[in-house]
Design a protein around this motif. Sequence first.
Motif, short mmCIF file in Angstrom:
data_model
loop_
_atom_site.label_atom_id
_atom_site.label_comp_id
_atom_site.label_asym_id
_atom_site.label_seq_id
_atom_site.Cartn_x
_atom_site.Cartn_y
_atom_site.Cartn_z
N LEU A 119 1.05 -8.60 11.53
CA LEU A 119 1.13 -7.17 11.84
C LEU A 119 -0.24 -6.50 11.97
O LEU A 119 -0.36 -5.43 12.53
CB LEU A 119 1.94 -6.44 10.75
CG LEU A 119 3.43 -6.79 10.72
CD1 LEU A 119 4.03 -6.40 9.37
CD2 LEU A 119 4.15 -6.10 11.86
N LEU A 120 -1.26 -7.15 11.42
CA LEU A 120 -2.60 -6.57 11.42
C LEU A 120 -3.43 -7.08 12.59
O LEU A 120 -3.44 -8.28 12.89
CB LEU A 120 -3.32 -6.92 10.12
CG LEU A 120 -2.77 -6.28 8.84
CD1 LEU A 120 -3.34 -6.97 7.61
CD2 LEU A 120 -3.06 -4.79 8.81
N ASP B 32 -8.90 -9.79 4.72
CA ASP B 32 -9.23 -8.98 3.54
C ASP B 32 -8.25 -7.83 3.35
O ASP B 32 -7.88 -7.50 2.22
CB ASP B 32 -10.66 -8.44 3.64
CG ASP B 32 -11.70 -9.55 3.44
OD1 ASP B 32 -11.33 -10.64 2.96
OD2 ASP B 32 -12.88 -9.32 3.76
N VAL B 33 -7.82 -7.21 4.45
CA VAL B 33 -6.86 -6.10 4.34
C VAL B 33 -5.50 -6.63 3.87
O VAL B 33 -4.86 -6.04 3.01
CB VAL B 33 -6.75 -5.33 5.68
CG1 VAL B 33 -5.60 -4.33 5.63
CG2 VAL B 33 -8.06 -4.61 5.99
N ALA B 34 -5.09 -7.79 4.39
CA ALA B 34 -3.81 -8.38 3.97
C ALA B 34 -3.84 -8.69 2.47
O ALA B 34 -2.86 -8.47 1.76
CB ALA B 34 -3.52 -9.65 4.76
N GLU B 35 -4.98 -9.16 2.00
CA GLU B 35 -5.13 -9.49 0.57
C GLU B 35 -4.95 -8.25 -0.30
O GLU B 35 -4.36 -8.32 -1.38
CB GLU B 35 -6.52 -10.12 0.36
CG GLU B 35 -6.61 -11.07 -0.80
CD GLU B 35 -5.51 -12.13 -0.89
OE1 GLU B 35 -4.82 -12.15 -1.92
OE2 GLU B 35 -5.35 -12.93 0.05
N ILE B 36 -5.45 -7.11 0.17
CA ILE B 36 -5.30 -5.84 -0.57
C ILE B 36 -3.81 -5.49 -0.72
O ILE B 36 -3.39 -4.96 -1.74
CB ILE B 36 -6.05 -4.70 0.18
CG1 ILE B 36 -7.55 -4.83 -0.04
CG2 ILE B 36 -5.56 -3.32 -0.24
CD1 ILE B 36 -8.06 -4.45 -1.40
N PHE B 37 -3.03 -5.77 0.32
CA PHE B 37 -1.62 -5.35 0.31
C PHE B 37 -0.65 -6.39 -0.24
O PHE B 37 0.48 -6.08 -0.55
CB PHE B 37 -1.19 -4.94 1.73
CG PHE B 37 -1.65 -3.56 2.09
CD1 PHE B 37 -0.93 -2.44 1.67
CD2 PHE B 37 -2.79 -3.38 2.83
CE1 PHE B 37 -1.37 -1.17 1.98
CE2 PHE B 37 -3.23 -2.10 3.16
CZ PHE B 37 -2.51 -1.00 2.73
N LYS B 38 -1.11 -7.63 -0.33
CA LYS B 38 -0.21 -8.71 -0.75
C LYS B 38 0.38 -8.44 -2.13
O LYS B 38 -0.36 -8.17 -3.07
CB LYS B 38 -0.98 -10.03 -0.74
CG LYS B 38 -0.10 -11.23 -0.96
CD LYS B 38 -0.94 -12.50 -0.87
CE LYS B 38 -0.17 -13.63 -1.49
NZ LYS B 38 -1.05 -14.65 -2.01
N ASN B 39 1.71 -8.51 -2.23
CA ASN B 39 2.43 -8.25 -3.49
C ASN B 39 2.23 -6.84 -4.03
O ASN B 39 2.30 -6.62 -5.23
CB ASN B 39 2.04 -9.27 -4.57
CG ASN B 39 2.58 -10.63 -4.26
OD1 ASN B 39 3.72 -10.76 -3.86
ND2 ASN B 39 1.74 -11.65 -4.39
N ALA C 119 6.87 -8.18 -0.57
CA ALA C 119 7.33 -9.56 -0.70
C ALA C 119 6.17 -10.54 -0.90
O ALA C 119 6.37 -11.71 -1.21
CB ALA C 119 8.13 -9.97 0.53
N GLY C 120 4.94 -10.05 -0.70
CA GLY C 120 3.79 -10.94 -0.81
C GLY C 120 3.72 -11.93 0.34
O GLY C 120 3.18 -13.03 0.21
N ASP C 121 4.27 -11.54 1.49
CA ASP C 121 4.34 -12.42 2.66
C ASP C 121 3.06 -12.29 3.48
O ASP C 121 2.97 -11.46 4.38
CB ASP C 121 5.58 -12.06 3.49
CG ASP C 121 5.82 -13.03 4.63
OD1 ASP C 121 4.89 -13.74 5.03
OD2 ASP C 121 6.96 -13.05 5.13
N LEU C 122 2.07 -13.12 3.14
CA LEU C 122 0.77 -13.04 3.78
C LEU C 122 0.85 -13.29 5.28
O LEU C 122 0.21 -12.59 6.06
CB LEU C 122 -0.18 -14.04 3.12
CG LEU C 122 -1.67 -13.75 3.25
CD1 LEU C 122 -2.03 -12.38 2.74
CD2 LEU C 122 -2.48 -14.81 2.54
N ALA C 123 1.66 -14.25 5.69
CA ALA C 123 1.78 -14.56 7.13
C ALA C 123 2.31 -13.35 7.90
O ALA C 123 1.82 -13.03 8.98
CB ALA C 123 2.69 -15.77 7.34
#
Length: 131
Positions: free
Chosen positions: A30-31, A65-72, A21-25
Amino acid sequence: SDQDRTRKHEIVTAFLAASRAGDLAALLALLDPDVVLHADPLAIAAARQSPEGVPLAPEIVGAADVAEIFKNRARTALFALIDGKAGFVFAPGGTPRVAVTITCAEERITRIDFIADPARFGELDVELPDT
């Protein structure tokens, strides 16, 4: 315990949903702030060649940085039990090629490992419960 297993299943499922979903928040929630992502060279190559062109690196540290890798991303990921623990796989053409193991502590993901090296991948017990 079964409760831990169920909770981890929920965390991994929520992580995949947030990623798609690209839900960064939601990803950041979760991280663990100090989460570490490890990827072997074959996983890095596979991620770069994927339709999503994911810029994996041997080690990525920190939730942002990890969230950015997984976003979308992770649209093609399949929930899997890897050695009996919740994780996910990428299975282009229906054959699992990259396993992603998730380590949790206190409701947060603390470590993510991308494993594509056939020698290591072959040692894993990968189960796709949805198939």
